[in-house]
Scaffold this active site. Structure first.
Site, PDB file in Angstrom:
ATOM      1  N   HIS A  67     -14.651 110.255 -21.756  1.00  5.86           N
ATOM      2  CA  HIS A  67     -15.070 109.669 -23.037  1.00  5.86           C
ATOM      3  C   HIS A  67     -15.612 108.248 -22.879  1.00  5.86           C
ATOM      4  O   HIS A  67     -16.775 107.993 -23.197  1.00  5.86           O
ATOM      5  CB  HIS A  67     -13.922 109.755 -24.045  1.00  5.86           C
ATOM      6  CG  HIS A  67     -14.151 108.942 -25.285  1.00  5.86           C
ATOM      7  ND1 HIS A  67     -15.206 109.154 -26.133  1.00  5.86           N
ATOM      8  CD2 HIS A  67     -13.457 107.893 -25.806  1.00  5.86           C
ATOM      9  CE1 HIS A  67     -15.155 108.285 -27.129  1.00  5.86           C
ATOM     10  NE2 HIS A  67     -14.112 107.506 -26.945  1.00  5.86           N
ATOM     11  N   HIS A  92     -12.943 100.409 -24.157  1.00  2.54           N
ATOM     12  CA  HIS A  92     -12.760 100.254 -25.598  1.00  2.54           C
ATOM     13  C   HIS A  92     -11.472 100.868 -26.142  1.00  2.54           C
ATOM     14  O   HIS A  92     -10.962 100.428 -27.157  1.00  2.54           O
ATOM     15  CB  HIS A  92     -13.978 100.780 -26.371  1.00  2.54           C
ATOM     16  CG  HIS A  92     -14.048 102.271 -26.498  1.00  2.54           C
ATOM     17  ND1 HIS A  92     -14.642 103.067 -25.548  1.00  2.54           N
ATOM     18  CD2 HIS A  92     -13.584 103.111 -27.459  1.00  2.54           C
ATOM     19  CE1 HIS A  92     -14.552 104.327 -25.933  1.00  2.54           C
ATOM     20  NE2 HIS A  92     -13.916 104.392 -27.085  1.00  2.54           N
ATOM     21  N   GLU A  96      -5.655 100.136 -27.342  1.00  8.68           N
ATOM     22  CA  GLU A  96      -5.104 100.928 -28.432  1.00  8.68           C
ATOM     23  C   GLU A  96      -4.250 102.088 -27.917  1.00  8.68           C
ATOM     24  O   GLU A  96      -3.203 102.399 -28.476  1.00  8.68           O
ATOM     25  CB  GLU A  96      -6.243 101.476 -29.299  1.00  8.68           C
ATOM     26  CG  GLU A  96      -5.731 101.987 -30.627  1.00  8.68           C
ATOM     27  CD  GLU A  96      -6.806 102.699 -31.422  1.00  8.68           C
ATOM     28  OE1 GLU A  96      -7.972 102.695 -30.996  1.00  8.68           O
ATOM     29  OE2 GLU A  96      -6.456 103.274 -32.463  1.00  8.68           O
ATOM     30  N   ASP A  97      -4.699 102.717 -26.835  1.00  8.72           N
ATOM     31  CA  ASP A  97      -4.062 103.971 -26.428  1.00  8.72           C
ATOM     32  C   ASP A  97      -3.170 103.883 -25.196  1.00  8.72           C
ATOM     33  O   ASP A  97      -2.454 104.828 -24.901  1.00  8.72           O
ATOM     34  CB  ASP A  97      -5.147 105.033 -26.131  1.00  8.72           C
ATOM     35  CG  ASP A  97      -5.938 105.388 -27.379  1.00  8.72           C
ATOM     36  OD1 ASP A  97      -5.465 105.050 -28.474  1.00  8.72           O
ATOM     37  OD2 ASP A  97      -7.018 105.972 -27.248  1.00  8.72           O
ATOM     38  N   ASP A 158     -19.360 104.779 -29.485  1.00  5.96           N
ATOM     39  CA  ASP A 158     -18.108 105.523 -29.549  1.00  5.96           C
ATOM     40  C   ASP A 158     -18.208 106.621 -30.618  1.00  5.96           C
ATOM     41  O   ASP A 158     -17.851 107.774 -30.402  1.00  5.96           O
ATOM     42  CB  ASP A 158     -16.979 104.539 -29.894  1.00  5.96           C
ATOM     43  CG  ASP A 158     -15.612 105.204 -29.924  1.00  5.96           C
ATOM     44  OD1 ASP A 158     -15.388 106.145 -29.134  1.00  5.96           O
ATOM     45  OD2 ASP A 158     -14.767 104.773 -30.736  1.00  5.96           O
ATOM     46  N   ASP A 278     -44.333 122.823 -43.684  1.00  2.00           N
ATOM     47  CA  ASP A 278     -45.783 122.817 -43.660  1.00  2.00           C
ATOM     48  C   ASP A 278     -46.344 121.411 -43.487  1.00  2.00           C
ATOM     49  O   ASP A 278     -47.538 121.222 -43.381  1.00  2.00           O
ATOM     50  CB  ASP A 278     -46.321 123.453 -44.942  1.00  2.00           C
ATOM     51  CG  ASP A 278     -47.662 124.117 -44.678  1.00  2.00           C
ATOM     52  OD1 ASP A 278     -47.818 124.668 -43.571  1.00  2.00           O
ATOM     53  OD2 ASP A 278     -48.537 124.045 -45.553  1.00  2.00           O
TER      54      ASP A 278
HETATM   55 MN    MN Z   1     -13.228 106.020 -28.275  1.00  2.00          MN
END
Ligand code: MN
Length: 749
Positions: A67, A92, A96-97, A158, A278
């Site tokens: 990712h 990034h 947070e994770d 992201d 068209d």
């Molecule tokens: Mn992300």
């Protein structure tokens, strides 16, 4: 404890080959697309990210590092701003994770990168459980939270990858994330001019929000592809030949419209898909630069309209007048072969870069862009300034200090539940509390901002999550007026103060009524107002308020009233005594046959008379004459302050006098007026005296202090009746508590 050095060396963690290859591809793209590349920075960012996410997997099952790697790739390809943004893309999600902290980022890389990661981490929290129906506010919040333009840029990349991989999430999440993307991200991407990125986001949104229409459009496009390609070719080929023979360097191609714009057209114009299909679209991108390129655009336009008949009302000139996000192009629609309509866009390579990549294109391509949109102007000015000298220290400073505070005047505050409120900047928790509800405001005793207790005077910042703590016992504090900024808070606090004031006043009056009747006093409000004035209260209301709120002791008022009664009594007694003495004197004067002198307001021809300036008698006053050493008879009022002395000690010089008849003669009289110092009191006073009573004013002096008004009026009056009328009328003026006649300072004794 994480050892940065061991992570960076890769000890104990072998990077899988496929990700090593992706990293090398990323670096290759960086070299191609970025003005300069710090490869070591990107490699180290990759290592840290790889290590941090080593145990995480995406919903699709692949290793999580895929990712951030893809986000970095999108960043390079579609935004292409700089290498720091690439490193930020790789990192990034780590704070947070994973267990990696901001401090670790700051120590391992630098503060700048850490602050970008910080912005990204905060922002991802900003959307959780947000009410995106207030989309514009949330977008503003995003911008105001971004301490660095790259926070927004990485967020775009992201989001695009999240949309690309949305298929692996459960359906309800797909719908929510797609809606969020459509309401929050695509308008922002448009504002920054990231058209290609915006188009991709929109197409994914369409697929998840309106899957049936998405299928209809994609199927329709597929089915008509060959036919459409053939037609485009028939249009392009003669044009290509003509432009080449005229010596232009250019690119010409059929432009596939983004699905979402086709969908919008369907809905807006309510047309069947076949009709929209068209309409064909082609684009000509010229290699000419600057003003030469601009000129080429116009020449190509002229050639096309020579070959094909244009529809004049479809012509748009965004070359001379660019769109607010910097977009430039010439747009025209012409009738191609078989009379089918073809939309043509003509632009230079530079314009094309800006059209696709927006402001980020300025990083690579200098372009003078005019804009009347103030926000974008600021942004573009900043980018332009950077471009003047990308190497300078100054430029670096710019990047570091740039804040996307496009909305300085407003801040965005969240409740603990995530509801968003807009407040003016400088607002306090009290403003916020009143905004939620008057009761919340009135009972607030404290506030937590982002979980921490703060003073109520704290200045809130955009993105703060504010919890108001209330207590039934709490009441508004008049001090709050000093720091609240919203009209609502201010007026509610004032309202409360006034209400409390009225309550205290009525309490004060009750307490006075009880206390005075116990003391056996009967006092009119008018008299009480006079006492209040003498006690330096601006008015009776203030006196009652101070009694009611315990600031002034009602017993002191009783004392003051009693003292005032006594003074009045003493004054009256003194006057009675004086009058008695004078009457006795008159009696004795008459009994001794001394004639009473008649005066008529004019100077006697044989006897010199004059009016004493110490008491300014006027016809109707009780008066007596005093023979001065110079032989002049001075006329004094019986109540003159010099009278007792003259009558009792110099009785031999006293002459009894009486007013004879009244003539049209003006006499001078002085009045002291006391009352509360309110706006307009002076003009009311002069109005009443000079207009209503037609009385001439000789002089007027006023002084005000502590809200008390005191004025000295010197008037011309005909007689005592006239003066009494004046006094009565002045007493009725609002705010006047006392009118007294007094003697001007004179030396006629
Ligand atoms: Mn992300």
């Amino acid at each position: 404890m994480i050892e940065a050095s061991s992570i960076l060396k890769g000890n104990g963690l072998q990077v899988e080959t496929q990700y090593s290859i992706l990293l090398e591809e990323l670096l290759e793209l960086c070299r191609k697309n970025l003005p300069s590349v710090d490869e070591d920075l990107i490699r180290r960012a990759f290592r840290v990210s790889y290590w941090a996410h080593r145990n995480d997997r995406r919903a699709s099952g692949e290793l999580y590092i895929a990712h951030p790697l893809t986000v970095a790739r999108i960043y390079v390809e579609q935004i292409g701003f700089d290498d720091v943004g690439v490193a930020a893309s790789l990192l990034h999600d780590v704070v947070e994770d994973t267990e990696i902290s901001l401090e670790f980022i700051a120590a391992t890389f630098d503060e700048k990168l850490a602050s970008i990661i910080d912005g990204l981490t905060k922002m991802s929290g900003a959307f959780e459980n947000r009410d995106i129906t207030k989309a514009e506010n949330v977008r503003k919040l995003m911008l105001s939270m971004a301490s660095d333009i790259r926070v927004i840029f990485v967020k775009f990349a992201d989001r695009l990858h999240n949309m690309q991989t949305l298929g692996s999430l459960p359906a309800h999440k797909q719908f929510r994330i797609a809606s969020e993307t459509l309401t929050l991200f695509t308008p922002l991407a448009h504002r920054f001019g990231f058209h290609s990125l915006k188009n991709q986001l929109e197409d994914f949104c369409l697929a998840y929000i309106h899957p049936e229409e998405y299928d209809e459009i994609t199927t329709g496009l597929r089915n008509t592809q060959n036919d459409r390609d053939a037609y485009i070719k028939s249009f392009i080929e003669p044009l290509r030949e003509r432009l080449s023979s005229d010596g232009f360097k250019f690119d010409i191609y059929g432009r596939s419209k983004n699905l979402y714009s086709i969908y919008r057209k369907m809905k807006r114009q309510d047309k069947p898909l076949s009709e929209i299909f068209d309409i064909f679209a082609i684009r000509i991108v010229l290699e000419g630069e600057g003003s030469k390129g601009k000129e080429e655009c116009w020449r190509v336009y002229s050639i096309i309209t020579d070959l094909f008949k244009p529809i004049p009302e479809r012509f748009r000139d965004f070359v001379s007048v660019p769109k607010s996000n910097g977009y430039q192009s010439l747009h025209t629609t012409v009738f191609g072969p078989d009379g089918r309509r073809v939309e043509v866009q003509i632009r230079t390579r530079d314009m094309h870069e800006i059209a696709e990549k927006g402001v980020a294109a300025h990083w690579k391509y200098k372009e003078e862009v005019k804009s009347d949109d103030q926000e974008m102007d600021r942004l573009l000015t900043w980018v332009r300034d950077l471009l003047e000298d990308p190497e300078s220290e100054n430029a670096t400073e710019f990047v570091r200090d740039f804040r996307l505070n496009l909305y300085d005047e407003e801040i965005y505050i969240f409740t603990p539940k995530g509801d968003l409120f807009t407040l003016p900047s400088g607002a306090s928790p009290v403003d916020f509390a009143y905004l939620i509800h008057t009761q919340v405001g009135s009972h607030c005793i404290g506030a937590k901002v982002n979980g921490k207790m703060v003073p109520l005077s704290y200045r809130l910042k955009s993105g703060d999550q504010v919890e108001i703590i209330t207590s039934k016992k709490q009441t508004p504090n008049p001090d709050w007026i000093k720091f609240v900024v919203t009209q609502k808070a201010r007026s509610r606090i004032r309202h409360w103060i006034n209400q409390k004031r009225r309550e205290a006043q009525s309490l004060g009056r009750d307490s006075w009524n009880k206390r005075s009747s116990r003391a056996g006093l009967t006092v009119s409000d008018q008299e009480l107002a006079r006492v209040a004035t003498r006690l330096r209260f601006p008015n009776l209301e203030q006196l009652f308020f101070e009694i009611g709120s315990g600031l002034y002791d009602v017993n002191d008022l009783v004392k003051a009233v009693k003292a005032s009664h006594q003074e009045e009594l003493a004054a009256k007694q003194e006057e009675d005594t004086l009058r008695l003495q004078y009457e006795t004197f008159l009696d004795s004067a008459q009994s001794t046959g001394k004639p009473a002198l008649l005066i008529d307001g004019e100077l006697h021809s044989d006897i010199k008379t004059d009016y004493a300036t110490c008491c300014n008698p006027i016809p109707g006053d009780s008066v007596f004459g005093f023979l001065s050493r110079t032989g002049t008879i001075k006329i004094h009022r019986v109540s003159c302050r010099n009278a007792p002395n003259l009558i009792l000690n110099r009785a031999d010089r006293i002459i009894s006098v009486e007013w004879s008849r009244q003539k049209e003669v003006q006499f001078v009289a002085a009045l002291r007026v006391m009352g509360e110092d309110r706006v307009g009191i002076l003009s009311d006073l002069t109005q009443v005296v000079s207009k209503n009573l037609k009385t001439n004013i000789r002089s007027i002096t006023i002084s005000t202090e502590d809200g008390v008004f005191e004025g000295n009026l010197v008037l011309y009056v005909q007689d005592l009746d006239h003066l009494r009328r004046v006094i009565d009328r002045i007493k009725r003026i609002e705010g006047i508590h006392g009118v007294y006649r007094f003697e001007e300072q004179g030396d006629d004794a």
